[in-house]
Design a protein around this motif. Structure first.
Motif, short mmCIF file in Angstrom:
data_model
loop_
_atom_site.label_atom_id
_atom_site.label_comp_id
_atom_site.label_asym_id
_atom_site.label_seq_id
_atom_site.Cartn_x
_atom_site.Cartn_y
_atom_site.Cartn_z
N TRP A 46 11.70 -15.00 44.99
CA TRP A 46 11.79 -16.32 45.72
C TRP A 46 11.35 -16.21 47.21
N LEU A 47 11.01 -17.20 47.97
CA LEU A 47 10.67 -17.06 49.29
C LEU A 47 11.81 -17.83 50.11
N LYS A 48 11.87 -17.49 51.36
CA LYS A 48 12.71 -18.27 52.41
C LYS A 48 11.87 -18.45 53.70
N LEU A 49 11.46 -19.54 53.85
CA LEU A 49 10.29 -20.16 54.90
C LEU A 49 10.75 -21.04 55.89
N PRO A 50 10.31 -20.65 57.21
CA PRO A 50 10.59 -21.67 58.20
C PRO A 50 9.90 -22.83 57.89
N CYS A 51 10.33 -24.16 58.46
CA CYS A 51 9.83 -25.46 58.02
C CYS A 51 8.68 -25.49 59.55
N VAL A 52 7.31 -25.32 59.16
CA VAL A 52 6.46 -25.53 60.22
C VAL A 52 5.54 -26.59 59.85
N LYS A 53 4.53 -26.86 60.85
CA LYS A 53 3.64 -27.72 60.82
C LYS A 53 2.85 -27.48 59.50
N LEU A 111 5.47 -19.34 44.03
CA LEU A 111 6.90 -18.54 44.19
C LEU A 111 7.82 -19.69 44.57
N PRO A 112 9.05 -19.82 43.88
CA PRO A 112 10.09 -20.98 44.29
C PRO A 112 10.47 -20.66 45.80
N THR A 113 10.63 -21.48 46.72
CA THR A 113 10.95 -21.35 48.03
C THR A 113 12.13 -22.17 48.51
N LEU A 114 12.80 -21.73 49.31
CA LEU A 114 14.16 -22.53 50.32
C LEU A 114 13.49 -22.11 51.60
N ILE A 115 13.92 -23.52 52.17
CA ILE A 115 13.48 -23.71 53.54
C ILE A 115 14.95 -23.38 54.51
N LEU A 116 14.25 -22.51 55.54
CA LEU A 116 15.29 -21.94 56.15
C LEU A 116 15.69 -22.89 57.75
N GLY A 117 17.00 -22.93 58.03
CA GLY A 117 17.05 -23.61 59.31
C GLY A 117 16.90 -23.35 60.67
N GLY A 118 16.96 -21.71 61.01
CA GLY A 118 16.49 -21.36 62.08
C GLY A 118 17.55 -21.79 63.28
N GLU A 119 17.12 -21.70 64.35
CA GLU A 119 17.90 -21.73 65.60
C GLU A 119 18.56 -23.27 65.77
N VAL A 120 19.74 -23.33 66.25
CA VAL A 120 20.03 -24.86 66.42
C VAL A 120 19.33 -25.62 67.28
N SER A 121 18.99 -26.86 66.66
CA SER A 121 17.76 -27.43 67.28
C SER A 121 18.74 -28.48 68.27
N PRO A 122 17.80 -28.82 69.62
CA PRO A 122 18.26 -29.60 70.52
C PRO A 122 18.16 -31.27 69.89
N LEU A 129 17.42 -25.89 50.35
CA LEU A 129 17.53 -25.51 51.86
C LEU A 129 18.51 -24.16 51.93
N ILE A 130 18.30 -23.38 52.66
CA ILE A 130 19.19 -22.19 53.08
C ILE A 130 19.51 -22.25 54.53
N ILE A 131 20.55 -22.81 54.98
CA ILE A 131 20.81 -23.14 56.46
C ILE A 131 21.86 -22.29 56.95
N GLY A 132 21.97 -21.66 58.23
CA GLY A 132 22.86 -21.22 58.61
C GLY A 132 23.48 -21.76 59.87
N ARG A 133 23.18 -21.24 61.31
CA ARG A 133 23.60 -21.96 62.52
C ARG A 133 23.29 -23.23 62.83
N SER A 134 22.66 -23.80 62.21
CA SER A 134 22.31 -25.49 62.35
C SER A 134 23.54 -26.30 61.82
N LEU A 135 24.07 -25.88 60.77
CA LEU A 135 25.16 -26.29 60.09
C LEU A 135 26.42 -26.11 60.47
N LEU A 136 26.45 -24.68 60.87
CA LEU A 136 27.59 -23.91 60.94
C LEU A 136 28.00 -24.24 62.66
#
Length: 287
Positions: A212-219, A230-241, A262-269
Motif C-alpha cells: 500500500w502507499l501512504k502519500l501527502p495530499c499535494v497539488k 496500489l491502494p493509497t492512504l492520505i497522510l496528515g503531515g504537520e499541524v495546519s494553521p 486517511l492515516i492522520i497523526g498530529r493534525s488530529l491529536l
C-alpha cells in the motif's frame, strides 16, 4: 493511580501481561464499501516530538496516550499505527479493541541526525507483527539522490516487503523524494516528485501484492493517483494553521478511487483548537 503509574507497575511486575493482552485483543474489521481512517502516532520513536509550535508536544506519555485513546474512541475510527511501546500501552488500556493495528518498522533515521537518511529497520519486524496479531506494517522510504545511504534503505525495504507478503500482511510504504538542505532533510512535495517516488516504491520487492502507499495530499492529486494501482492512504503531515483548508483538500482526495482513506497523526491529536474529539469527528464526516 495515574496512567503512567498503572502502566509502569504492569511493565515492572508482570510484563507477560502485555503478551496476554495482545493475544486476547479483539481484532478490527477491514471496512468494505467505504473509506477508512487510521490514527498515526509513530513520530516519538524518531525523536520527532513537535506538534505545531510546541517542540515537546508529545513529550508527556500520559498526555499522548490520553489523546490517542480519545481519538480511537470516536465513532468511525478504524485503527491505529505506532511502534511497539505505543501499541502495547494502548492495548493494556483497552483502546485498541476491535481496531485495525499497524506496526511501524523503520525508525533509525532520527529527526535531525546526520544519519537520518540511513533509515534502517529497528522497530517491528515482519515476524513481530505476525506474532503480535497486527494487521500490517508501515515503512518510511525517503529517497535522497545525493546520499548513498538511500541504497541501503531501498534494499532493506524491498526485503521487508517480500517477507511481509509471504506472511500475507500488507505494508504501507510512505515514499518521498528528499534532499539535504544544510543539515536538514526536506521532502519534495511537488507533483512530479511524488509521482517519481510512487513509481520507485511500487517497484520494490519481489511482489507488490501486499504493498500500500501512504502519500501527502499535494497539488494535482488526480494526476498523482493516475500513476499507481496500489491502494493509497492520505497522510496528515504537520499541524495546519488552516485546518478547514486542509479538510477540504482531504475531502477532494477521498473522491479519487485509488484513495482508500486517511492515516492522520498530529493534525488530529494536536489540533489548533486542542479539541481532539471535534477534529476526529469532523474528519470522519469526510468519509
Amino acid at each position: 493511580m495515574n496512567l503512567i503509574q498503572k502502566l509502569t507497575e504492569i511493565r515492572a511486575t508482570n510484563p507477560q501481561a502485555i503478551f496476554v493482552a495482545m493475544d486476547n485483543r479483539a481484532p478490527g474489521v477491514f471496512p468494505r464499501g467505504r473509506k477508512m481512517i487510521i490514527i498515526a502516532c509513530d513520530h516519538p520513536a524518531r525523536g520527532a516530538l513537535a506538534a505545531g509550535t510546541d517542540s515537546l508536544a508529545m513529550g508527556s506519555r500520559e498526555e499522548l496516550l490520553t489523546r490517542c485513546a480519545e481519538a480511537l474512541s470516536r465513532p468511525g475510527v478504524d485503527g491505529f499505527l505506532g511502534t511497539a511501546d505505543m501499541i502495547e500501552d494502548l492495548t493494556l488500556l483497552g483502546s485498541l479493541e476491535n481496531k485495525l493495528v499497524y506496526g511501524s518498522m523503520n525508525r533509525v533515521g532520527l529527526a535531525g541526525a546526520k544519519f537520518e537518511i540511513d533509515d534502517r529497520f529497528a522497530s517491528y519486524t515482519p515476524q513481530g507483527i505476525a506474532r503480535a496479531h497486527l494487521d500490517g506494517g508501515k515503512t518510511l522510504t525517503r529517497i535522497c539522490y545525493d546520499d548513498p545511504n538511500t541504497a541501503r534503505t531501498l534494499e532493506t525495504t524491498a526485503k521487508i516487503l517480500g517477507e511481509m507478503a509471504r506472511l500475507h500482511l500488507p505494508t504501507i510504504v510512505e515514499p518521498f523524494i528528499s534532499h539535504w538542505q544544510g543539515e536538514k532533510i526536506v521532502n519534495d512535495l511537488t507533483t512530479a516528485a511524488v509521482i517519481r517516488a510512487i513509481n520507485i516504491a511500487a517497484g520494490l520487492g519481489d511482489t507488490s501484492a501486499y504493498t500500500w502507499l501512504k502519500l501527502p495530499c499535494v497539488k494535482n492529486m488526480q494526476e498523482v493517483m493516475e500513476s499507481t494501482t496500489l491502494p493509497t492512504l492520505i497522510l496528515g503531515g504537520e499541524v495546519s494553521p488552516d485546518p478547514d483548508a486542509t479538510m477540504e483538500r482531504w475531502a477532494k482526495a477521498l473522491e479519487l478511487p485509488g484513495v482508500r482513506g486517511l492515516i492522520i497523526g498530529r493534525s488530529l491529536l494536536f489540533p489548533k483548537d486542542d479539541d481532539v474529539a471535534k477534529a476526529v469527528d469532523k474528519t470522519v464526516s469526510l468519509l
